[in-house]
Design an enzyme around this catalytic site. Structure first.
Site, PDB file in Angstrom:
ATOM      1  N   CYS A  68      18.344   7.248  26.989  1.00 49.93           N
ATOM      2  CA  CYS A  68      18.678   8.338  27.921  1.00 49.93           C
ATOM      3  C   CYS A  68      19.209   7.764  29.238  1.00 49.93           C
ATOM      4  O   CYS A  68      18.688   6.776  29.763  1.00 49.93           O
ATOM      5  CB  CYS A  68      17.442   9.196  28.181  1.00 49.93           C
ATOM      6  SG  CYS A  68      17.780  10.610  29.243  1.00 49.93           S
ATOM      7  N   CYS A  72      13.875   8.863  34.950  1.00 50.58           N
ATOM      8  CA  CYS A  72      12.527   9.418  35.148  1.00 50.58           C
ATOM      9  C   CYS A  72      11.501   8.277  35.014  1.00 50.58           C
ATOM     10  O   CYS A  72      11.417   7.645  33.947  1.00 50.58           O
ATOM     11  CB  CYS A  72      12.251  10.527  34.140  1.00 50.58           C
ATOM     12  SG  CYS A  72      13.611  11.725  34.046  1.00 50.58           S
ATOM     13  N   CYS A  75       9.173   7.576  31.873  1.00 53.39           N
ATOM     14  CA  CYS A  75       9.645   7.869  30.515  1.00 53.39           C
ATOM     15  C   CYS A  75      10.022   6.626  29.713  1.00 53.39           C
ATOM     16  O   CYS A  75      10.830   5.799  30.152  1.00 53.39           O
ATOM     17  CB  CYS A  75      10.822   8.838  30.581  1.00 53.39           C
ATOM     18  SG  CYS A  75      11.323   9.394  28.933  1.00 53.39           S
ATOM     19  N   CYS A 112       8.601  22.053  18.037  1.00 52.70           N
ATOM     20  CA  CYS A 112       9.379  21.710  19.239  1.00 52.70           C
ATOM     21  C   CYS A 112      10.176  20.441  18.995  1.00 52.70           C
ATOM     22  O   CYS A 112       9.596  19.395  18.684  1.00 52.70           O
ATOM     23  CB  CYS A 112       8.454  21.440  20.420  1.00 52.70           C
ATOM     24  SG  CYS A 112       7.359  22.789  20.803  1.00 52.70           S
ATOM     25  N   CYS A 143      11.309  25.735  19.355  1.00 58.02           N
ATOM     26  CA  CYS A 143      11.415  25.291  20.744  1.00 58.02           C
ATOM     27  C   CYS A 143      12.273  24.033  20.744  1.00 58.02           C
ATOM     28  O   CYS A 143      12.166  23.220  19.827  1.00 58.02           O
ATOM     29  CB  CYS A 143      10.021  24.978  21.281  1.00 58.02           C
ATOM     30  SG  CYS A 143      10.036  24.273  22.946  1.00 58.02           S
ATOM     31  N   CYS A 203       9.514  27.461  28.797  1.00 62.37           N
ATOM     32  CA  CYS A 203       8.371  26.548  28.752  1.00 62.37           C
ATOM     33  C   CYS A 203       8.621  25.518  29.847  1.00 62.37           C
ATOM     34  O   CYS A 203       9.570  24.734  29.753  1.00 62.37           O
ATOM     35  CB  CYS A 203       8.286  25.885  27.383  1.00 62.37           C
ATOM     36  SG  CYS A 203       7.011  24.606  27.293  1.00 62.37           S
ATOM     37  N   ARG A 275      -0.666  24.721  28.485  1.00 63.08           N
ATOM     38  CA  ARG A 275      -0.828  23.739  27.400  1.00 63.08           C
ATOM     39  C   ARG A 275      -1.399  22.416  27.903  1.00 63.08           C
ATOM     40  O   ARG A 275      -0.835  21.786  28.797  1.00 63.08           O
ATOM     41  CB  ARG A 275       0.504  23.482  26.683  1.00 63.08           C
ATOM     42  CG  ARG A 275       0.322  22.512  25.510  1.00 63.08           C
ATOM     43  CD  ARG A 275       1.552  22.359  24.648  1.00 63.08           C
ATOM     44  NE  ARG A 275       2.022  23.637  24.192  1.00 63.08           N
ATOM     45  CZ  ARG A 275       3.289  24.051  24.278  1.00 63.08           C
ATOM     46  NH1 ARG A 275       4.195  23.277  24.789  1.00 63.08           N
ATOM     47  NH2 ARG A 275       3.616  25.246  23.844  1.00 63.08           N
TER      48      ARG A 275
HETATM   49  N1  SAM Z   1      15.119  14.841  28.083  1.00 62.83           N
HETATM   50  C1  SAM Z   1      14.498  16.094  28.091  1.00 62.83           C
HETATM   51  C2  SAM Z   1      13.916  16.413  29.436  1.00 62.83           C
HETATM   52  O1  SAM Z   1      13.720  15.528  30.236  1.00 62.83           O
HETATM   53  O2  SAM Z   1      13.655  17.592  29.653  1.00 62.83           O
HETATM   54  C3  SAM Z   1      13.434  16.286  27.029  1.00 62.83           C
HETATM   55  C4  SAM Z   1      12.408  15.230  26.747  1.00 62.83           C
HETATM   56  S1  SAM Z   1      11.311  14.752  28.058  1.00 62.83           S
HETATM   57  C5  SAM Z   1      10.505  13.423  27.276  1.00 62.83           C
HETATM   58  C6  SAM Z   1      10.117  16.088  28.177  1.00 62.83           C
HETATM   59  C7  SAM Z   1       8.958  15.957  29.132  1.00 62.83           C
HETATM   60  O3  SAM Z   1       7.972  15.084  28.609  1.00 62.83           O
HETATM   61  C8  SAM Z   1       9.234  15.407  30.501  1.00 62.83           C
HETATM   62  O4  SAM Z   1       9.779  16.357  31.346  1.00 62.83           O
HETATM   63  C9  SAM Z   1       7.839  14.998  30.962  1.00 62.83           C
HETATM   64  O5  SAM Z   1       7.187  16.076  31.599  1.00 62.83           O
HETATM   65  C10 SAM Z   1       7.116  14.669  29.651  1.00 62.83           C
HETATM   66  N2  SAM Z   1       6.894  13.228  29.535  1.00 62.83           N
HETATM   67  C11 SAM Z   1       7.818  12.282  29.305  1.00 62.83           C
HETATM   68  N3  SAM Z   1       7.270  11.057  29.260  1.00 62.83           N
HETATM   69  C12 SAM Z   1       5.933  11.221  29.465  1.00 62.83           C
HETATM   70  C13 SAM Z   1       4.837  10.335  29.543  1.00 62.83           C
HETATM   71  N4  SAM Z   1       4.982   9.025  29.430  1.00 62.83           N
HETATM   72  N5  SAM Z   1       3.617  10.858  29.760  1.00 62.83           N
HETATM   73  C14 SAM Z   1       3.455  12.184  29.901  1.00 62.83           C
HETATM   74  N6  SAM Z   1       4.463  13.071  29.835  1.00 62.83           N
HETATM   75  C15 SAM Z   1       5.693  12.602  29.633  1.00 62.83           C
HETATM   76 FE1  SF4 Z   2      15.650  11.305  29.751  1.00 64.71          FE
HETATM   77 FE2  SF4 Z   2      13.037  10.862  29.562  1.00 64.71          FE
HETATM   78 FE3  SF4 Z   2      14.039  11.867  31.802  1.00 64.71          FE
HETATM   79 FE4  SF4 Z   2      13.995  13.394  29.561  1.00 64.71          FE
HETATM   80  S1  SF4 Z   2      12.223  12.628  30.704  1.00 64.71           S
HETATM   81  S2  SF4 Z   2      15.685  13.158  31.031  1.00 64.71           S
HETATM   82  S3  SF4 Z   2      14.316  11.802  28.031  1.00 64.71           S
HETATM   83  S4  SF4 Z   2      14.475   9.835  30.953  1.00 64.71           S
END
Ligand code: SAM
Ligand code: SF4
Ligand code: DTB
Length: 328
Positions: A68, A72, A75, A112, A143, A203, A275
């Protein structure tokens, strides 16, 4: 003439009292209550709106993993961090359906599908629309979480039969720029507007355990609760620390403060499903039970979240049996 009719039809809404706006200070005051008082209040609100012993279960599948462009800080799937994750292409439809059938057989009510995209390109969206159509035909709620949407994409998803779109605001407005710099909170709010306007259930939640303050957690809850209307489903994630990400060593949240966050979400968003999301694998059973008592009424169900582990379904079935919880 038409205008007169429209006015007459919209008149009753004038009698609906405006929804309460929550200040950050009011939510901090909830956090400052004695723990038992906060949980009692959350239970009362919960019981006014829901069956206190019924939990909704969603199963997650990563349909497109890794690589990606976004940064973030929590992530595993950002291409900016070396987390050892292999970048994969979009899963084929048959593999998605196999997973969806298995989720339904285990008892999940919603499936989802998550993709590690900043947002879907047009060529990405078409195969996802097929997935939504086919999963829906299995009798599951659908979802997806695909990142930011461009104009028109939400209505294509709606037409394919999408029930929920997950798009988290993740953290408070003040803390956002310390966690994510490649998009803004406003970008996320814009996508949420598109989702709502297309008639898809929203959501939207966040993550805690990022090293944020209690005030920042209160501001996250206020931001969610003051949405108009609040999200239908509110995932509260406890950071799963991933080696190689900047937040790998973040100070973990005190479990009681995590439970307080759930309680505040329940009190401020009485009609939403709250949730208990990522982080259950690292949580003991008693903490989870207190989260349910604080008003959490939904979980991710199945041994995998997107890229990290979740309790396996059998372990959750046993926990539900010990707590007398039933599924929605
Ligand atoms: N890329 C899309 C986005 O950012 O909306 C979808 C996938 S992203 C992994 C979805 C959510 O998962 C993030 O917004 C975050 O809240 C949660 N998330 C991601 N990595 C995480 C982690 N290591 N621990 C807890 N929650 C996490
Ligand atoms: Fe990309 Fe992870 Fe951020 Fe979703 S949470 S936008 S998958 S870096
Ligand atoms: C949400 O709020 N949490 C889920 C889902 N929405 C997409 C994702 C949790 C991801 C946890 C880390 C991982 O497994 O990669």
């Amino acid at each position: 003439m038409t205008a007169t009719v429209a006015r007459a039809e919209s008149a009753p809404t004038a009698n609906i009292p405006a929804r309460k706006r929550w200040s950050v200070a009011e939510i901090e005051a909830l956090f400052a209550l004695p723990f038992n008082d906060l949980l009692f209040r959350a239970q009362q609100v919960h019981r006014e709106h829901f069956d206190a012993n019924a939990i909704q279960r969603s199963t997650l599948l990563s349909i497109k993993t890794g690589g990606c462009s976004e940064d973030c800080g929590y992530c595993s799937q950002s291409s900016r961090y070396d987390t050892g994750l292999e970048k994969e292409s979009l899963l084929p439809l048959n593999e998605v359906l196999e997973n969806a059938r298995a989720a339904k057989a285990k008892g999940a009510s919603r499936f989802c599908m998550g993709a590690a995209w900043r947002g879907p390109k047009e060529k990405d969206l078409a195969p996802v629309l097929d997935m939504v159509r086919e999963v829906k035909k299995l009798g599951l709620e659908t979802c997806v979480t695909l990142g930011m949407l461009k104009d028109g994409q939400a209505s294509q998803l709606k037409d394919a039969g999408l029930d929920y779109y997950n798009h988290n605001i993740d953290t408070s407005p003040e803390f956002y720029g310390q966690i994510i710099t490649t998009h803004t909170l406003q970008d996320r709010l814009d996508t949420l507007d598109k989702v709502r306007d297309a008639g898809i259930n929203v959501c939207c939640g966040g993550i805690v355990g990022l090293g944020e303050t209690q005030k920042s957690r209160a501001a996250l809850i206020a931001e969610l609760a003051n949405m108009s209307p609040p999200p239908d489903s509110v995932p509260i994630n406890n950071l799963v620390q991933v080696e190689g990400t900047p937040l790998d060593q973040a100070e973990p949240i005190d479990p009681f403060d995590f439970i307080r966050t759930i309680a505040a979400a329940r009190i401020t968003m009485p009609e939403s499903y709250v949730r208990l999301s990522a982080g259950r694998q690292q949580m003991d059973d008693a903490t989870q039970a207190l989260c349910f008592m604080a008003g959490a009424n939904s979980i991710f169900y199945g041994e995998r979240l997107l890229t990290t582990d979740n309790p396996d379904a059998d372990a959750d079935d046993k926990l539900f049996a010990r707590l007398g919880l039933k599924s929605i």
